[in-house]
Structures are given as C-alpha cells and as structure tokens.
Scaffold this motif. Structure first.
Motif, PDB file in Angstrom:
ATOM      1  N   ALA A  72       0.826  -1.213   0.000  1.00 41.42           N
ATOM      2  CA  ALA A  72       0.000   0.000   0.000  1.00 41.42           C
ATOM      3  C   ALA A  72       0.856   1.257   0.000  1.00 41.42           C
ATOM      4  O   ALA A  72       0.420   2.314  -0.475  1.00 41.42           O
ATOM      5  CB  ALA A  72      -0.926  -0.009   1.218  1.00 41.42           C
ATOM      6  N   LEU A  73       2.084   1.148   0.505  1.00 44.90           N
ATOM      7  CA  LEU A  73       3.005   2.284   0.490  1.00 44.90           C
ATOM      8  C   LEU A  73       3.685   2.451  -0.865  1.00 44.90           C
ATOM      9  O   LEU A  73       4.460   3.387  -1.064  1.00 44.90           O
ATOM     10  CB  LEU A  73       4.074   2.107   1.580  1.00 44.90           C
ATOM     11  N   GLY A  74       3.426   1.524  -1.774  1.00 40.66           N
ATOM     12  CA  GLY A  74       3.997   1.636  -3.115  1.00 40.66           C
ATOM     13  C   GLY A  74       5.343   0.980  -3.269  1.00 40.66           C
ATOM     14  O   GLY A  74       6.032   1.203  -4.274  1.00 40.66           O
ATOM     15  N   TRP A  75       5.731   0.147  -2.285  1.00 37.64           N
ATOM     16  CA  TRP A  75       7.031  -0.514  -2.395  1.00 37.64           C
ATOM     17  C   TRP A  75       6.928  -1.701  -3.337  1.00 37.64           C
ATOM     18  O   TRP A  75       5.893  -2.365  -3.440  1.00 37.64           O
ATOM     19  CB  TRP A  75       7.507  -0.993  -1.033  1.00 37.64           C
ATOM     20  N   ARG A  76       8.068  -1.995  -3.957  1.00 35.49           N
ATOM     21  CA  ARG A  76       8.118  -3.144  -4.841  1.00 35.49           C
ATOM     22  C   ARG A  76       8.094  -4.433  -4.022  1.00 35.49           C
ATOM     23  O   ARG A  76       8.315  -4.431  -2.822  1.00 35.49           O
ATOM     24  CB  ARG A  76       9.393  -3.113  -5.693  1.00 35.49           C
ATOM     25  N   ALA A  77       7.852  -5.544  -4.720  1.00 33.46           N
ATOM     26  CA  ALA A  77       7.918  -6.841  -4.053  1.00 33.46           C
ATOM     27  C   ALA A  77       9.320  -7.026  -3.480  1.00 33.46           C
ATOM     28  O   ALA A  77      10.313  -6.770  -4.145  1.00 33.46           O
ATOM     29  CB  ALA A  77       7.598  -7.956  -5.043  1.00 33.46           C
ATOM     30  N   GLY A  78       9.397  -7.465  -2.256  1.00 28.71           N
ATOM     31  CA  GLY A  78      10.699  -7.581  -1.585  1.00 28.71           C
ATOM     32  C   GLY A  78      10.784  -6.637  -0.421  1.00 28.71           C
ATOM     33  O   GLY A  78      11.595  -6.820   0.471  1.00 28.71           O
ATOM     34  N   GLY A  79       9.954  -5.551  -0.429  1.00 24.35           N
ATOM     35  CA  GLY A  79       9.767  -4.806   0.798  1.00 24.35           C
ATOM     36  C   GLY A  79      10.621  -3.603   1.030  1.00 24.35           C
ATOM     37  O   GLY A  79      10.761  -3.155   2.161  1.00 24.35           O
ATOM     38  N   GLY A  80      11.249  -2.986   0.025  1.00 25.24           N
ATOM     39  CA  GLY A  80      12.004  -1.766   0.246  1.00 25.24           C
ATOM     40  C   GLY A  80      13.364  -2.014   0.875  1.00 25.24           C
ATOM     41  O   GLY A  80      13.762  -3.147   1.153  1.00 25.24           O
ATOM     42  N   SER A  81      14.075  -0.936   1.121  1.00 25.45           N
ATOM     43  CA  SER A  81      15.416  -1.041   1.685  1.00 25.45           C
ATOM     44  C   SER A  81      15.348  -1.360   3.172  1.00 25.45           C
ATOM     45  O   SER A  81      14.297  -1.227   3.816  1.00 25.45           O
ATOM     46  CB  SER A  81      16.172   0.272   1.477  1.00 25.45           C
ATOM     47  N   ALA A  82      16.500  -1.774   3.728  1.00 22.66           N
ATOM     48  CA  ALA A  82      16.560  -2.049   5.165  1.00 22.66           C
ATOM     49  C   ALA A  82      16.229  -0.799   5.970  1.00 22.66           C
ATOM     50  O   ALA A  82      15.555  -0.868   7.003  1.00 22.66           O
ATOM     51  CB  ALA A  82      17.948  -2.575   5.521  1.00 22.66           C
ATOM     52  N   ALA A  83      16.684   0.369   5.473  1.00 21.88           N
ATOM     53  CA  ALA A  83      16.400   1.623   6.188  1.00 21.88           C
ATOM     54  C   ALA A  83      14.915   1.942   6.170  1.00 21.88           C
ATOM     55  O   ALA A  83      14.336   2.331   7.192  1.00 21.88           O
ATOM     56  CB  ALA A  83      17.200   2.762   5.553  1.00 21.88           C
ATOM     57  N   SER A  84      14.252   1.757   5.008  1.00 25.82           N
ATOM     58  CA  SER A  84      12.829   2.075   4.933  1.00 25.82           C
ATOM     59  C   SER A  84      12.008   1.114   5.779  1.00 25.82           C
ATOM     60  O   SER A  84      11.010   1.506   6.399  1.00 25.82           O
ATOM     61  CB  SER A  84      12.359   2.063   3.474  1.00 25.82           C
ATOM     62  N   ARG A  85      12.397  -0.164   5.843  1.00 24.02           N
ATOM     63  CA  ARG A  85      11.680  -1.111   6.703  1.00 24.02           C
ATOM     64  C   ARG A  85      11.832  -0.736   8.167  1.00 24.02           C
ATOM     65  O   ARG A  85      10.876  -0.830   8.950  1.00 24.02           O
ATOM     66  CB  ARG A  85      12.181  -2.538   6.454  1.00 24.02           C
ATOM     67  N   ALA A  86      13.042  -0.306   8.543  1.00 26.95           N
ATOM     68  CA  ALA A  86      13.254   0.119   9.927  1.00 26.95           C
ATOM     69  C   ALA A  86      12.438   1.365  10.248  1.00 26.95           C
ATOM     70  O   ALA A  86      11.882   1.496  11.353  1.00 26.95           O
ATOM     71  CB  ALA A  86      14.741   0.383  10.161  1.00 26.95           C
ATOM     72  N   LEU A  87      12.349   2.285   9.288  1.00 33.63           N
ATOM     73  CA  LEU A  87      11.547   3.490   9.502  1.00 33.63           C
ATOM     74  C   LEU A  87      10.068   3.151   9.649  1.00 33.63           C
ATOM     75  O   LEU A  87       9.368   3.702  10.512  1.00 33.63           O
ATOM     76  CB  LEU A  87      11.750   4.457   8.336  1.00 33.63           C
ATOM     77  N   LEU A  88       9.575   2.251   8.811  1.00 37.10           N
ATOM     78  CA  LEU A  88       8.169   1.850   8.901  1.00 37.10           C
ATOM     79  C   LEU A  88       7.870   1.264  10.282  1.00 37.10           C
ATOM     80  O   LEU A  88       6.854   1.599  10.901  1.00 37.10           O
ATOM     81  CB  LEU A  88       7.845   0.838   7.809  1.00 37.10           C
ATOM     82  N   GLN A  89       8.761   0.406  10.756  1.00 37.96           N
ATOM     83  CA  GLN A  89       8.548  -0.197  12.065  1.00 37.96           C
ATOM     84  C   GLN A  89       8.549   0.866  13.156  1.00 37.96           C
ATOM     85  O   GLN A  89       7.717   0.837  14.075  1.00 37.96           O
ATOM     86  CB  GLN A  89       9.632  -1.245  12.336  1.00 37.96           C
ATOM     87  N   ALA A  90       9.465   1.838  13.059  1.00 34.12           N
ATOM     88  CA  ALA A  90       9.534   2.899  14.071  1.00 34.12           C
ATOM     89  C   ALA A  90       8.265   3.761  14.044  1.00 34.12           C
ATOM     90  O   ALA A  90       7.750   4.169  15.104  1.00 34.12           O
ATOM     91  CB  ALA A  90      10.770   3.758  13.829  1.00 34.12           C
ATOM     92  N   VAL A  91       7.766   4.051  12.841  1.00 38.20           N
ATOM     93  CA  VAL A  91       6.544   4.848  12.726  1.00 38.20           C
ATOM     94  C   VAL A  91       5.365   4.102  13.361  1.00 38.20           C
ATOM     95  O   VAL A  91       4.577   4.680  14.125  1.00 38.20           O
ATOM     96  CB  VAL A  91       6.252   5.168  11.242  1.00 38.20           C
ATOM     97  N   LEU A  92       5.234   2.808  13.080  1.00 39.69           N
ATOM     98  CA  LEU A  92       4.129   2.024  13.629  1.00 39.69           C
ATOM     99  C   LEU A  92       4.196   1.972  15.152  1.00 39.69           C
ATOM    100  O   LEU A  92       3.170   2.081  15.838  1.00 39.69           O
ATOM    101  CB  LEU A  92       4.145   0.613  13.046  1.00 39.69           C
ATOM    102  N   VAL A  93       5.409   1.800  15.683  1.00 43.01           N
ATOM    103  CA  VAL A  93       5.565   1.762  17.141  1.00 43.01           C
ATOM    104  C   VAL A  93       5.090   3.079  17.756  1.00 43.01           C
ATOM    105  O   VAL A  93       4.376   3.090  18.773  1.00 43.01           O
ATOM    106  CB  VAL A  93       7.036   1.469  17.520  1.00 43.01           C
TER     107      VAL A  93
END
Length: 515
Positions: free
Chosen positions: A454-475
């Motif tokens: 839904a965020l528009g990321w490609r299959a595979g889930g984005g970079s390690a930094a963007s995944r970490a940012l997503l997790q921090a935002v959700l927390v």
C-alpha cells in the motif's frame, strides 16, 4: 636542515656516502632566540627515484621548504614535487636557493627568474626566496627567522575528531619494546589511552610517548609523535610504514573510497579507468583503480567525483588528501581529497547517491549533514556520516542536537531525519492504512507485506532503512493510540471490519438456509 638545526638528517650510511637523501630524515629545533615551540623538520628525498618515500613524509605538514640549487636550477622532479604539494593543499611554501657562492651573479639572476616562472601560475607565486651559501652561513639566519615567525603565527590545529596517527617508522628498543612514530592527523592521545593498531585490529595501550621529540603526557594533531606500545597481541603483528594507530571509535580501514579527484593539466590524455595506479594516503601506498561516478569527465585539468577500488584496505576520513601516481611511468598524474570511505559497492552512480555525495563534499559539517538528511528520504545513516567525518561521540551528538534531527534506532545504526520528513512518514503510513481499510473493509487490517504494498514498495519490501523506519513509525503511532496492533496486523483506531453491502446480503441468505 643541518644549517638550521645542527642535526644531520641523513642517518643512513648510504645517504652519507652519496651525499643525498634516500629515506625520511627528522630534525627538531626551537628556531627563535627565546626558545619557543619546537619546529619539526621532515627531510624528504628529492631524487625522482624516491618520490614514494617523499610522499610518506608530507601527510601533515604546515609548510614546505623547497630547496633548489642555484647552479642546477629547478629540476624535473622539482616540478613534480610542486604538483604534489599543490594537490595535497600544503598551505605555505618557502624557497631556499642554495649554492649561491658557486655561481656567477648572472647565473644567480637566471636561477631566480627560473624559479619565478616555475611558481608563477600556482598557489605559491608569492613564496619568498632566500639566497643561501650554507658553508659560510650566508642567508641562514634570515631563513631561520622567517621560519620562526611562521611557526609563531601558525594556528595550532584543533584536536577535534578521533585520534589517527599515520605510521612512517616502526622499531623495537631493548627495555621498551615496540615504538611507532608518525604524524598525528587528527585528535589527541594521552599516556594510558587504549588504541587500535590497523589494519591488524589489535588493541594496544600507550605506555609512553614523545611529541616533537620531547617526552610528553599527550600529543595532538599537527605534531610528530613517537608512541611506545604495550599489548599482549603485539607479537602477532609487525607494524610498518603505511599502518595506522587509531582511537577505538575511528573508522576502520576500507577498500573503497569516494573521492574528489583533480587530474593534472600536464597529462597528455584522459585518465583511464582500466589502469592500475598507486594511491598514496598518509604514509601508505596501495594499488588502486578508478571508477567514474555518473558523467565524470576524466580529462586533463578536470575535477571529477570517482570511486577508488583498492587492492587492500586503508584508513581514511573526509578531507584526507591523497596522490595518484602511475607506477609504470613513475610520475604523478592526479590527487584530491576523500569524501566518504567505505561507500556502497552497488548503485554508486545512481542520481540519489550522487546527490548524497554532493552533500558530503560540503566543507562545513553542519551544512553537509543537513544537506545529506534532505537528500536521504529514508534517513541518513548517522554512523557512516560520523565515521566519514571522523567525529567523536560528543561532537556528533552536538551536531545532531544543533540540527534538531529526529533519530530512529535500527540494527545497523541510527538514522537521522528532519522533523518534516518524519511527520511525512507518519502521514504516509496513516494514509496507507486508510486505503487498506477502504479497499478491504471486511479485513481487520493489513499485515506487513500488504502495508508495504500500500506504500507503493516493490515486491521484496524496500530497503533495510525504509523497513526500519516503517517499524519505528508504527511503534510510535501505536504508543499514541492512533493505530492498534492485532497480532501481525495493524489498523487505525476505531476501525472495525464490516462486510460490503453485497456480502452482507449474501450472508443473510446463507444464514437463513443454515437455520
């Protein structure tokens, strides 16, 4: 140097027999009558065959004393030495025109004219020239006075950054053990400090030290320093010229460097990316290949951003000056300064990476970090920036606080974002959850894979930094009550799964049949 200090820097028997410098020689003296600070001299070879040794001695000098004999005038190696000093950014130059008692007045005038022509188009055009006849002492006092004035007026280098010493001498002494010596490029060190001997990764302790040839409790950037090392693992290593002593927090050795390259205008053709060159940095000399970044122009006289690929790691930090030579032709062809050690091996020419490099190249660290953060939508890697700039923890902390960055902790180190970027990330996640609820009203909420989609990321889930940012935002959103987490799913607070109208009608019919 002996006329100025009383010390013969040609210590090797071969040097004394041939009357010429082959390796580095060292002398220390207080040049003014009142004593004052000790000035260190590094006597480097002038002969073309020993340019490699010359380069090992000019890593951290404040002034060059160029010696030209009046009878010979400037030699081909004189031009190369001047090119090296210019590429290394040595701030000042003084010329000693020697053997003036061996030539006629006409020849002396011609030598002065040759020197003026040689220096005219470079940064040392206004360099003073002192006519000397050292056997009789003519001109020596005037030169000594000028050097003493320069020493008094020179600004003491700040001891900021992590300690780094470029080793150019290493020896053992009975009763003391291993001693290494070299120029302190940054930071400061005290007796008792713990250091790392690179590239071996061996932990050592400072048992004792001498700064500017005097016993001292501490030494700092700009000084020559000899350090007596202690360590149980020292027997596993034989420190040599080109190795380093580092503070534990300093950047480790790297086999790739992003650099700003200046190609000499005297080159006959563009720099080849296939050629194996020799990189001189600190007191080290290693083989290197050049990889252009983006549309870099490698023509003579041009500046370009390139990546250097090294055959073995070296210690480097932002701003370190280096020289590139062609070992087969035995000549200097380029030089420049380091922008970032240990850059990414892949994607080095992507527009986003080039924009980040342009930010890192800025002189002011606050401006560089601010520009880097704005050029990094997934957050700037603060650990890499701190190491590239050779900053201590207190220095990087003060810089981050000055810029008011939002910090996100990740397994690979902290990421820095502007407050606006962080708020934009929060809103992106909230909007993505709202879209998921609208598209699937009967779902409790998306799992991680669906949210990334839904965020528009490609299959595979984005970079390690963007995944970490997503997790921090959700927390953070969960902690504020704006989002609720149910197992592996996240949903906006207040959202309850409801069937679509057609599905609800179908359910009513099915329930009637089941009844």
């Amino acid at each position: 140097v002996k006329a100025l200090t009383g010390i013969n820097t040609d210590r090797l028997a071969e040097e004394q027999r041939r009357g010429m410098s082959i390796d580095l020689g060292f002398a220390y003296a207080a040049l003014d009558e009142a004593g004052g600070d000790v000035v260190g001299f590094i006597d480097v070879p002038g002969h073309q065959r020993f340019v490699r040794n010359m380069l090992a001695g000019v890593a951290a000098i404040d002034m060059a004393l160029l010696v030209v004999a009046a009878d010979d005038g400037p030699m081909p190696q004189t031009r190369e030495h001047l090119a090296i000093l210019t590429l290394l950014g040595v701030p000042a130059l003084v010329v000693a025109l020697t053997k003036t008692d061996r030539v006629s007045p006409q020849r002396l005038a011609a030598a002065r004219a040759e020197l003026a022509a040689l220096l005219a188009d470079g940064p040392y055009a206004a360099a003073p020239v002192f006519a000397l006849a050292t056997p009789s002492g003519v001109g020596v006092a005037a030169l000594r006075s000028r050097l003493a004035d320069a020493a008094r007026s020179s600004e003491q280098r700040r001891d900021h950054g992590c300690f780094r010493l470029a080793i150019d001498r290493s020896f053992s002494r009975d009763g003391a053990g291993r001693i290494v010596a070299g120029a302190v490029l940054s930071g400061s060190v005290r007796v008792g400090d713990s250091l790392v001997l690179a590239p071996y990764g061996i932990s050592v302790r400072v048992r004792g030290l001498m700064a500017q040839h005097r016993r001292a409790d501490s030494a700092q950037a700009g000084q020559r320093c000899a350090i007596n090392l202690a360590g149980v693992d020292l027997k596993r290593a034989e420190p040599a010229r080109g190795d380093w002593l580092l503070a534990p927090d300093a950047a480790p050795p790297a086999d790739r460097l992003d650099v700003q390259l200046q190609i000499l205008a005297s080159e006959a053709r563009p720099l080849s990316q296939r050629a194996t060159l020799q990189l001189h940095l600190g007191a080290a000399a290693v083989n290197a290949r050049v990889a252009a970044l983006g549309e870099a122009d490698l023509s003579p006289g041009r500046q370009a951003l390139v990546q250097l690929l090294l055959d073995r790691p070296v210690v480097a930090a932002w701003g370190d000056r280096f020289i590139l030579r062609d070992p087969t032709a035995n000549r200097t062809i380029a030089g420049g300064r380091v922008i970032a050690p240990a850059p990414a091996a892949r994607g080095r020419s992507r527009p986003a990476r080039l924009q980040q490099l342009a930010a890192l190249a800025l002189d002011d660290p606050a401006a560089a970090l601010a520009a880097l953060v704005h050029a990094s939508p997934d957050g700037a890697d603060l650990r890499l920036f701190t190491r590239a700039r050779n900053q201590r923890a207190d220095e990087s902390g003060a810089l981050i606080a000055q810029l008011g960055l939002h910090i996100v902790a990740t397994p690979d180190g902290p990421l820095g974002l502007t407050s606006a970027t962080w708020l934009a990330w929060r809103q992106r996640v909230l909007d993505a959850l709202a879209r998921c609820h609208a598209e699937q009203p009967d779902s409790l909420g998306p799992e991680a894979r669906d949210l990334r989609s839904a965020l528009g990321w490609r299959a595979g889930g984005g970079s390690a930094a963007s995944r970490a940012l997503l997790q921090a935002v959700l927390v953070e959103l969960v902690a504020e009550g704006l989002v609720q987490r149910d197992g592996l799913r996240h949903r906006l607070s207040g959202h309850q799964p409801v069937l679509a109208e057609a599905d609800a009608a179908l359910l009513t019919r099915v329930l009637a049949q089941l009844q």
